[in-house]
Scaffold this motif. Structure first.
Motif, PDB file in Angstrom:
ATOM      1  N   GLU A 125       0.809  -1.211   0.000  1.00 17.81           N
ATOM      2  CA  GLU A 125       0.000   0.000   0.000  1.00 17.81           C
ATOM      3  C   GLU A 125       0.842   1.262   0.000  1.00 17.81           C
ATOM      4  O   GLU A 125       0.492   2.275  -0.602  1.00 17.81           O
ATOM      5  N   HIS A 126       1.992   1.217   0.687  1.00 15.97           N
ATOM      6  CA  HIS A 126       2.838   2.402   0.817  1.00 15.97           C
ATOM      7  C   HIS A 126       3.944   2.449  -0.239  1.00 15.97           C
ATOM      8  O   HIS A 126       4.810   3.322  -0.177  1.00 15.97           O
ATOM      9  N   ARG A 127       3.890   1.518  -1.191  1.00 13.34           N
ATOM     10  CA  ARG A 127       4.837   1.486  -2.304  1.00 13.34           C
ATOM     11  C   ARG A 127       6.281   1.536  -1.826  1.00 13.34           C
ATOM     12  O   ARG A 127       7.119   2.312  -2.313  1.00 13.34           O
ATOM     13  N   ALA A 128       6.591   0.705  -0.880  1.00 13.70           N
ATOM     14  CA  ALA A 128       7.945   0.640  -0.325  1.00 13.70           C
ATOM     15  C   ALA A 128       8.884  -0.045  -1.315  1.00 13.70           C
ATOM     16  O   ALA A 128       8.534  -1.070  -1.915  1.00 13.70           O
ATOM     17  N   TRP A 129      10.068   0.508  -1.474  1.00 13.24           N
ATOM     18  CA  TRP A 129      11.074  -0.098  -2.342  1.00 13.24           C
ATOM     19  C   TRP A 129      11.766  -1.248  -1.626  1.00 13.24           C
ATOM     20  O   TRP A 129      12.226  -1.091  -0.494  1.00 13.24           O
ATOM     21  N   LEU A 130      11.864  -2.394  -2.296  1.00 13.33           N
ATOM     22  CA  LEU A 130      12.597  -3.540  -1.761  1.00 13.33           C
ATOM     23  C   LEU A 130      13.411  -4.183  -2.869  1.00 13.33           C
ATOM     24  O   LEU A 130      13.002  -4.203  -4.038  1.00 13.33           O
ATOM     25  N   SER A 131      14.538  -4.745  -2.486  1.00 15.65           N
ATOM     26  CA  SER A 131      15.428  -5.408  -3.421  1.00 15.65           C
ATOM     27  C   SER A 131      14.888  -6.781  -3.816  1.00 15.65           C
ATOM     28  O   SER A 131      14.114  -7.414  -3.083  1.00 15.65           O
ATOM     29  N   GLU A 132      15.338  -7.254  -4.967  1.00 12.92           N
ATOM     30  CA  GLU A 132      14.982  -8.605  -5.412  1.00 12.92           C
ATOM     31  C   GLU A 132      15.515  -9.681  -4.468  1.00 12.92           C
ATOM     32  O   GLU A 132      15.080 -10.834  -4.526  1.00 12.92           O
ATOM     33  N   LEU A 133      16.432  -9.321  -3.576  1.00 11.84           N
ATOM     34  CA  LEU A 133      16.964 -10.271  -2.610  1.00 11.84           C
ATOM     35  C   LEU A 133      15.980 -10.572  -1.482  1.00 11.84           C
ATOM     36  O   LEU A 133      16.230 -11.462  -0.668  1.00 11.84           O
ATOM     37  N   LEU A 134      14.871  -9.831  -1.412  1.00 11.54           N
ATOM     38  CA  LEU A 134      13.913  -9.979  -0.318  1.00 11.54           C
ATOM     39  C   LEU A 134      12.514 -10.345  -0.841  1.00 11.54           C
ATOM     40  O   LEU A 134      11.534  -9.666  -0.558  1.00 11.54           O
ATOM     41  N   PRO A 135      12.391 -11.456  -1.563  1.00  7.23           N
ATOM     42  CA  PRO A 135      11.080 -11.811  -2.121  1.00  7.23           C
ATOM     43  C   PRO A 135      10.036 -12.142  -1.061  1.00  7.23           C
ATOM     44  O   PRO A 135       8.848 -11.858  -1.243  1.00  7.23           O
ATOM     45  N   TYR A 136      10.466 -12.746   0.037  1.00  4.27           N
ATOM     46  CA  TYR A 136       9.515 -13.097   1.094  1.00  4.27           C
ATOM     47  C   TYR A 136       9.125 -11.873   1.911  1.00  4.27           C
ATOM     48  O   TYR A 136       7.951 -11.702   2.277  1.00  4.27           O
ATOM     49  N   THR A 137      10.086 -11.016   2.198  1.00  7.81           N
ATOM     50  CA  THR A 137       9.776  -9.786   2.924  1.00  7.81           C
ATOM     51  C   THR A 137       8.796  -8.925   2.135  1.00  7.81           C
ATOM     52  O   THR A 137       7.928  -8.257   2.722  1.00  7.81           O
ATOM     53  N   SER A 138       8.906  -8.934   0.811  1.00 10.76           N
ATOM     54  CA  SER A 138       7.998  -8.134  -0.009  1.00 10.76           C
ATOM     55  C   SER A 138       6.537  -8.560   0.182  1.00 10.76           C
ATOM     56  O   SER A 138       5.627  -7.757  -0.002  1.00 10.76           O
ATOM     57  N   ARG A 139       6.316  -9.829   0.583  1.00 11.79           N
ATOM     58  CA  ARG A 139       4.948 -10.319   0.763  1.00 11.79           C
ATOM     59  C   ARG A 139       4.310  -9.812   2.062  1.00 11.79           C
ATOM     60  O   ARG A 139       3.086  -9.826   2.191  1.00 11.79           O
ATOM     61  N   ILE A 140       5.130  -9.392   3.002  1.00 15.22           N
ATOM     62  CA  ILE A 140       4.594  -8.920   4.292  1.00 15.22           C
ATOM     63  C   ILE A 140       4.788  -7.420   4.466  1.00 15.22           C
ATOM     64  O   ILE A 140       4.643  -6.889   5.556  1.00 15.22           O
ATOM     65  N   VAL A 141       5.134  -6.725   3.378  1.00 14.41           N
ATOM     66  CA  VAL A 141       5.533  -5.325   3.489  1.00 14.41           C
ATOM     67  C   VAL A 141       4.437  -4.461   4.107  1.00 14.41           C
ATOM     68  O   VAL A 141       4.734  -3.459   4.784  1.00 14.41           O
ATOM     69  N   ASP A 142       3.170  -4.826   3.936  1.00 12.17           N
ATOM     70  CA  ASP A 142       2.097  -4.017   4.513  1.00 12.17           C
ATOM     71  C   ASP A 142       1.984  -4.170   6.019  1.00 12.17           C
ATOM     72  O   ASP A 142       1.210  -3.453   6.664  1.00 12.17           O
TER      73      ASP A 142
END
Length: 482
Positions: A125-142
């Protein structure tokens, strides 16, 4: 012992003794309530009573996943196209502004800017930038509060690590977990309030040491209990050969009687503390095997954390164990994962570290959330400082290193009353903070506040001075509290 020496010893230990009396139910500052001559009237009135918080807490417990060695924020969280545009060019002096460097790069002739070789994308929702090294973290970013504007005073690992863990760059200070144990006690009488789990990754490691989970000048009941990856999770907990539980009970009763005689003669409160530790160890003999048994976890949980969670001593196993300890009432679970010190060959080492940690870190948040525990558990992820935007050593197309950078770095928190989103901002070079700086003392003050503790009132008097985790500084970052 001369009478004068005896009375002096009693006076020096008077507050510690009264504090010890309240430890069974937390006893954060029970001693200060009973000894007004050591504190001002305000301190006496506002001291924590019987392990109760100062105000309604957002969180009941903390799991702190410390990434020892300092992950590169520029390769994980900070998307900086400017570094790509100026790849190889010297860091402008107008950006550096004469700020000190470590001895490892201070003598370099140039400081070539190094953009990340990893791809970035925006998530949530907040359009946070994440690296391709963090695919699992990207799923919980909200679920995450990503703070990009942390800064510290130390530029080398030992003082920086010690600063984050104790609020000071020198040793012999109580650790973060010890302060919480002192302030709030334990939720489970059969387990310690403060547990420590260690793991090591494939990257360049920096050591950890027991001073990081020391009780310092607090009573030793508040020291962190280290769990090992061996056959016995807690050393020296089991009965020796030839002694059963009944014999152990008789031995402890006799030892208690002897210690009480010693206490009556000497008056040292540490005697009482040792008795409490013996009793805790006795109760842990039943509690620890059950809580450390991962064999009964369902296949869905094993899949969530990854297969490594069944290998004792791995980061994944420690994340799963942290969840079990936390849900069983351990107030503060501290994980240390070594291997993030990317001075050279950073891309390869960083990829390996993320492979070891990304899935399990995200799994812990997900697991707590699906169990209804995330709202009352503050989860923290981060290291002791950041990494430089310029290359240490030789810069090539696909390889570079980064030196220590205390001026700005990123950490994230989840659950426990924090507000999801991105907080703080750095300049286009990722070198200086341009909005909402958060000092280490501010971080500590905010975490304590989420636990219902006022950092200015959680104090302990030692050798004539009142100490606290935040020393004489720190402010609560109210903007990140839900």
């Amino acid at each position: 012992m001369e009478k004068e020496e005896y009375e002096y010893g009693l006076n020096m230990n008077r507050r510690r003794f009264l504090t010890t009396l309240g430890m069974g139910i937390g006893g954060a500052a029970l001693g200060s309530l009973l000894i007004p001559d050591l504190f001002s009237g305000k301190d006496v009135q506002e001291a924590v009573i019987n392990g109760l918080p100062h105000f309604a807490p957002k969180a009941k417990r903390i799991i702190y996943m410390f990434q020892n060695g300092a992950p590169s924020q520029l390769d994980l969280f900070e998307y900086k196209p400017k570094l790509q545009e100026m790849q190889g060019q010297d860091l402008p002096e107008s950006v550096r502004q004469g700020q000190r460097l470590t001895g490892m790069t201070a003598n370099q002739a140039k400081f070539p800017l190094a953009g990340s070789i990893f791809k970035f994308a925006q998530y949530g929702e907040h359009r946070a930038w994440l690296s391709e090294l963090l695919p699992y973290t990207s799923r919980i970013v909200d679920d995450l509060c990503i703070v990009k504007s942390l800064y510290t005073e130390a530029i080398n690992h030992d003082p920086a690590l010690t600063f984050f863990q104790t609020g000071a760059q020198v040793g012999n200070r109580p650790s973060f977990g010890s302060w919480l144990s002192y302030g709030l006690g334990s939720e489970n009488k059969n387990l310690p309030a403060f547990c420590v789990l260690l793991s090591r990754g494939k990257g360049n490691g920096q050591g950890v040491y027991s001073k990081l989970w020391s009780n310092g000048f607090l009573d030793s009941i508040h020291q962190g209990v280290q769990f090992s990856n061996g056959e016995n999770p807690v050393q020296y907990l089991n009965n020796p050969d030839g002694m059963d539980k009944q014999e152990r009970r008789k031995m402890l009763d006799k030892l208690d009687a002897l210690n009480n005689e010693s206490y009556d003669a000497v008056g040292d409160p540490e005697i009482k503390t040792k008795v409490q530790q013996y009793e805790m160890a006795y109760r842990m003999q039943t509690a620890v095997p059950e809580v450390t048994d991962l064999s009964k976890e369902p296949e869905s949980i094993i899949k969530l954390y990854g297969a490594d969670c069944l290998v004792p001593g791995t980061y994944a196993a420690n994340c799963l164990l942290a969840r079990k300890l936390s849900e069983n009432g351990v107030r503060f679970v501290q994980l240390y994962h070594q291997g993030w010190d990317g001075h050279n060959n950073l891309p390869k080492e960083l990829a390996g570290q993320c492979k070891d940690t990304d899935q399990a870190s995200a799994a812990l948040v997900t697991d707590l959330k699906q169990r209804g525990l995330l709202d009352e558990t503050l989860v923290i992820w981060g290291g002791e400082f950041g990494r430089t935007n310029y290359c240490q050593g030789t810069l090539t197309k696909d390889n570079y290193g980064r030196d220590h950078h205390p001026r700005c770095f990123t950490m994230w928190m989840a659950g426990g009353g924090v507000k999801p989103g991105v907080y703080g901002e750095t300049d286009e070079f990722g070198y200086n903070i341009i909005s909402n700086p958060v000092h280490v003392h501010d971080f500590h003050a905010t975490a304590l506040s989420l636990m219902g503790l006022d950092h200015e009132r959680l104090v302990f008097k030692h050798m004539g001075r009142r100490y606290r985790l935040t020393d004489v500084a720190g402010k609560v970052v109210k903007d990140i509290i839900a």
